[in-house]
Design an enzyme around this catalytic site. Sequence first.
Site, PDB file in Angstrom:
ATOM      1  N   HIS A   1      -4.022   6.549   3.005  1.00  0.00           N
ATOM      2  CA  HIS A   1      -4.592   5.330   2.443  1.00  0.00           C
ATOM      3  C   HIS A   1      -3.979   3.965   3.040  1.00  0.00           C
ATOM      4  CE1 HIS A   1      -5.332   2.116  -0.792  1.00  0.00           C
ATOM      5  NE2 HIS A   1      -6.270   2.805  -1.081  1.00  0.00           N
TER       6      HIS A   1
ATOM      7  N   SER B   1     -11.068  -0.416  -2.405  1.00  0.00           N
ATOM      8  CA  SER B   1      -9.730  -0.322  -1.458  1.00  0.00           C
ATOM      9  C   SER B   1     -10.195  -0.549   0.057  1.00  0.00           C
ATOM     10  CB  SER B   1      -9.183   1.123  -1.371  1.00  0.00           C
ATOM     11  OG  SER B   1      -8.107   0.990  -2.294  1.00  0.00           O
TER      12      SER B   1
ATOM     13  N   ASP C   1       0.995  -1.239  -0.128  1.00  0.00           N
ATOM     14  CA  ASP C   1      -0.008   0.037  -0.085  1.00  0.00           C
ATOM     15  C   ASP C   1       0.770   1.110  -0.043  1.00  0.00           C
ATOM     16  OD1 ASP C   1      -2.218   1.892   0.661  1.00  0.00           O
ATOM     17  OD2 ASP C   1      -3.530  -0.122   1.184  1.00  0.00           O
TER      18      ASP C   1
END
Length: 744
Positions: A213, A528, A156
């Site tokens: 994220h 996601s 990620d």
Amino acid sequence: MPRPRTLLLPLLLVVFAASLSAAETTVGDGDGDGGQAVYIVYLGHLQPTPPDLSGSEDGVSAAEFAHHDLLNQVLDESSSASDRILRSYRRSLNGFAARLTEQEAHELSSMDGVVSVFPSETYEPLTTRSWDFLGFPQTPKEELPLEGEIIVGMLDTGIWPDSPSFSDDGFGPPPSRWKGVCQNFTCNNKIIGARAYRGGSSDGLSPLDDEGHGSHTASTVAGRSVGNVSFGGLAAGVARGAVPGARLAVYKVCWDRGCGSADILAAFDDAVADGVDVISFSIGSSDPREYFRDAQAIGSFHAMRRGVLTSASAGNSGLLGGHVCNVAPWMLSVAASSIDRRFVDKIVLGNGETIVGASINTFPTLTNATLAFPAGGSCDPDNLSGGSYRGKIVLCPPQNNGRPNDGSGPFSAGAAGVVIVTRSPDVAFVLPLPGLTVTQDEFDQIMAYVNSTSNAVATIHRTETTANPPAPVAASFSSPGPNLISSGILKPDISAPGIDIIASWSMLSSPTGNPNMKVLYNIISGTSMACPHASGAAAYVKSHHRDWSPAMIMSALITTATPMNTAGTSNSTELKYGAGQLSPAKARDPGLVYDASESDYVAMLCSHGYNATQLALVTGYNAPACAAGGAAAGSSSDLNYPTMAIRVAPRKNFTVSFPRTVTNVGAAGDAYDVKVVIPIEAAKVFAAVVVSPVKLEFSALSQKISFTVTVSGVAPAEGQAHSAAVVWYNDEHQVRSPLVVYTV
Ligand SMILES: *[C@@H]1O[C@H](CO)[C@@H](O)[C@H](O)[C@H]1NC(C)=O
Ligand SMILES: *[C@@H]1O[C@H](CO)[C@@H](O)[C@H](O)[C@H]1NC(C)=O
Ligand SMILES: *[C@@H]1O[C@H](CO)[C@@H](O)[C@H](O)[C@H]1NC(C)=O
Ligand SMILES: *[C@@H]1O[C@H](CO)[C@@H](O)[C@H](O)[C@H]1NC(C)=O
Ligand SMILES: *[C@@H]1O[C@H](CO)[C@@H](O)[C@H](O)[C@H]1NC(C)=O
Ligand SMILES: *[C@@H]1O[C@H](CO)[C@@H](O)[C@H](O)[C@H]1NC(C)=O
Ligand SMILES: *[C@@H]1O[C@H](CO)[C@@H](O)[C@H](O)[C@H]1NC(C)=O
Ligand SMILES: *[C@@H]1O[C@H](CO)[C@@H](O)[C@H](O)[C@H]1NC(C)=O
């Protein structure tokens, strides 16, 4: 070339990701001199290292020698392999990334020992009320040590370790088998590994998350239980991951320009060798790739060989069929769905009309501000600068230039508020100023009012939380199948919460275009966010069944999923949401599983036309299935998969059989009956569904029993999908497999 990305849903860049990508030039990391680009040269399985080289002084392994040797065979005298090779993959799989010309790549691809050569692409980085909604309780204290044996690898944007979600308070040292490292990063007993990769290299990089994220996905998988979390008072409650006791290993592969295949493959190579148990991959593209030209399919194949399951996002490419990504049968492809909470926001026009949109708006009420349509019809920062928007509510129509319509234009122009047209009315976004998103119809309603008066004003209220009774419903943006690579494998596999999810964020990043906005927890949406729910559930199942194969864990998640609510969503089928909504607590005890081993996948690959030579390179042994029948042997529908899917010719009669084998993981003497559930509207398509035998009687644990499902009927019209379900059941278990018949 499409750009791989993390699958966070960016505001209003949803449906047409494909056209957006086409505008980008190739490979962020790949532009080189003299027409060179970064290619991945995939060489299959890792040869055992000859003992005389394994400990060589200069640290160059036998595999690296071989990579240089191979490349030198196609380079002319002026170039040397050591200048061209960016990274050798030699820990879990075999291959390298190098700068090559098209001609060199072509020559390499026909050399002995080469499985495939393909350009490295740049993929996009696409409360936890969600766990309560899934009926998944907090891990009891006595089970935390079980989870402590589990390590989840996160590919990620890195991690922000100072979040309370990643505290190692009360944690013992990492499992002794752990071989990972902490590169330019201070680990603790929660985050036990951290590496970073960019453009094939790891030099001078930091795995710190300056985006948010990666911290969000990691905390959804394995965040500690943290009380009193909210976003400015919204979504208040306890934030927690699926497996709060598990360890995290971080592999930062995504940067501001996306996530490169060469780096993704390096991370898989390391993660598997380091000793992770599950890989969480919230990265994807707007289209699927052929398996051995796809870094994540290759990486996850070698992970599967070592018993590691990869759970991945299905993609955010919305309504159009066939865009689902991460479709290899050895990885889980996770679609996004709603939870029972929504964030709505009201704008009240000067004429008294109220329009309800969506947003995460924690600003004070903005009262009676003037409404303004942008002079050039665009809310791009460039277009608004110089205009007089200060103190006004700017009305932003759809922006079709591929630039984000995320309120940053009005924000920098000093506006007081914003209204933005959305194609994803089911999603609430955080904006840098008071505002909301509305549908085109609602926007037109506001415009009609603006046109009707010389003094158009409106009031924007703060966001309110409401119930969302239809949930779970598939998210508008979640990429639907069918699976364009293997027509007989249903993808996506399963749905998990991916709308308005609160989880940890990075203080190095702002959740909006307002750089001064800093939050510990942020609310975002995308496949996601769905993926780490499934990765966490997989880790949870693994913590209770350490010896289960990746296929067994996938099967447990898939066959225990809750069927989706399709009321009012006529086009939403299994091709959009898979087997249904994740149900982690049930997945721990599925009763029966559909197992598959490497040789089963290899047999399926044979049916795809991969030949024995290629598959021998990938696996390191000769594939008997290919040798026997080659491409003629079976189809992907024959793989022992926990769902059944078949593409048929429109409106024609068809008959098809699915051979399947289940393994008993319940109690030794369990018996199962079968039922076939056929919705009334699909009766013609499923004229006859015959399961043989109709009863399964086990006498031992791990015993396998085979059965066949034969379906005959009349295919639906072009572009349709119909589903039934085959359910093995007894008093304790329901083992449900959707059976999908579709036409292209
Ligand atoms: C550590 O990361 C920083 C960037 O955050 C970088 O400037 C520095 O060179 C890195 N250090 C090493 C030893 O790689
Ligand atoms: C929760 O946070 C609020 C303010 O953010 C604070 O007033 C309250 O005391 C906290 N509650 C607990 C139980 O910590
Ligand atoms: C806002 O405008 C409405 C209608 O013009 C008016 O009734 C109301 O008093 C105004 N509110 C404030 C706070 O100015
Ligand atoms: C908006 O700004 C861009 C970039 O400066 C420019 O190319 C475009 O013509 C502008 N559009 C309008 C409608 O003003
Ligand atoms: C509002 O007026 C603009 C021109 O000023 C026109 O283009 C638009 O169609 C009108 N919108 C509505 C909803 O009436
Ligand atoms: C369903 O799909 C058809 C054809 O793709 C489309 O015309 C129709 O608008 C869709 N209906 C809904 C409710 O999305
Ligand atoms: C196997 O496939 C590769 C790539 O398509 C091809 O180059 C090779 O000749 C094939 N080998 C055999 C034995 O058919
Ligand atoms: C197709 O199936 C239908 C119903 O199952 C049957 O009535 C029809 O005769 C079949 N047609 C052909 C050409 O076999």
